[in-house]
Design an enzyme around this catalytic site. Structure first.
Site: not given
Ligand code: AQP
Length: 340
Positions: A119, A204, A207
């Site tokens: 990040k 992955k 968002k």
């Molecule tokens: N691509 C993914 N595949 C499987 N699981 C996923 N999770 C997120 N992306 C995937 C799971 O969803 C939950 C929420 O995650 P989060 O929003 O708290 O944080 P993150 O993992 O940082 O999600 P993003 O989409 O990548 O957000 P941004 O872009 O804002 O940093 C968690 O249980 C995560 O494992």
């Protein structure tokens, strides 16, 4: 679930940051298991808004997105009558316990967190905040406040749950059995532990992906879903097969299996020799069919702010009551003067 039995059930905590549109990756990696497990556990499902401000948010859009998330949690199948659904910022104990746990966490431990490295890299050029560095400690506080036994998450969060376990064990060694040491619950790879970007199957689905074609939001229209899946990166073999050398196709198979409940091997057999065109078209229809009832329920719920606020109010009260008990226990353990 009968509320009378709640106290005898083990505890589940999980949350998602309202930092962008809720996508199919988070649904398959986390929410799908929330739904599956909600009757076996006493569940705390949080909209973890404190985590979201580790990167800049537009305040107006951010506030509305928290309501979007609440309506989506419910639309996906989380029952607010039987589970505690709440905004993290409504429970001050999360921030308070984070401070305490900061004092029991090493800089080196946090420096090793791959999510932080990824990040921070994405924010190149901007100042990387202390909050982003400290986010895994806030996550440990989220979990440990509720005597959580199980944390259903995607594979990307494994390292953070392990850190929460380490902090709990360290604290317990010093002060006795204060915290419950949590386990993670991560789907198997082929069940969607890590859903990848449709445009870059090595990254992955996220968002914050600047390429909007890589991510399918739960609120995408049928036309957008069809377009994104048509453009999804595959390979030149035209063979629908789940294999490490075929990350794009394997990712699509994982999504297909998750939204239909079919086995990957059955899908491989179904599309043997048919090429990618039909496979992608059918997958798009399966995803459209899957999100349709979620969207329908979402739109019914989303306009009723009073009802959504009432759910948040009730959730905040329930979560506060539980979290406050743990915080007091911790304050007492570390030696603060506790006023009875
Ligand atoms: N691509 C993914 N595949 C499987 N699981 C996923 N999770 C997120 N992306 C995937 C799971 O969803 C939950 C929420 O995650 P989060 O929003 O708290 O944080 P993150 O993992 O940082 O999600 P993003 O989409 O990548 O957000 P941004 O872009 O804002 O940093 C968690 O249980 C995560 O494992």
């Amino acid at each position: 679930m009968n509320k009378e039995n709640m106290k005898t059930k083990p505890v589940l905590f999980s949350g998602i940051q309202p930092s962008g549109l809720l996508h199919l990756g988070a649904y398959i990696g986390a929410i799908k298991n929330w739904i599956k497990l909600q009757n076996e556990y006493e569940c705390f499902f949080s909209i973890v808004d404190l985590h979201s401000i580790t990167v800049r948010q537009d305040p107006k859009a951010f506030r509305e997105r928290c309501y979007d998330f609440l309506a989506l949690y419910i639309a996906c199948g989380i029952d607010p009558a039987e589970n505690v659904i709440f905004c993290q910022s409504h429970v001050p104990a999360h921030a308070e316990l984070t401070w305490i746990l900061n004092c029991y966490t090493g800089m080196g431990e946090l420096s090793r967190m791959t999510q932080f490295k990824d990040k921070a890299k994405k924010q190149e050029g901007a100042t990387v905040s202390v909050g982003l560095f400290d986010y895994p400690v806030l996550q440990a506080a989220d979990i440990l406040l509720y005597r959580t036994n199980l944390v259903p998450v995607g594979a990307d969060q494994k390292q953070h749950i392990e850190l929460a376990r380490d902090i709990a064990l360290r604290f317990n060694r010093l002060y006795g059995e204060i915290f419950t040491v949590p386990d993670h619950f991560i789907p198997k790879a082929e069940a969607g532990a890590r859903i990848m970007s449709l445009q870059d199957p090595e990254s992955k689905m996220s968002k914050s992906d600047p390429n909007e074609h890589g991510t399918i939001s739960l609120l995408d229209s049928p036309e957008v879903i069809r377009k994104k899946l048509k453009r999804a990166v595959t390979d030149s073999e035209a063979e629908v097969r789940f294999h490490a050398t075929k990350p794009g196709v394997s990712n699509l198979l994982t999504i297909y299996a998750a939204v239909t409940g079919k086995d990957i091997s059955a899908l491989e057999a179904e599309y043997q020799g048919s090429g990618y065109g039909k496979f992608k078209d059918d997958l798009a229809e399966a995803v459209v069919t899957f999100v349709a009832p979620i969207q329908e329920r979402y739109f019914e719920l989303r306009h009723d702010k009073a009802a959504l606020n009432a759910i948040l109010q009730k959730g905040a009260e329930q979560a506060r009551a539980r979290a406050e008990q743990m915080l007091q226990k911790v304050y007492e353990a570390v030696g603060f003067v506790v006023l009875k």
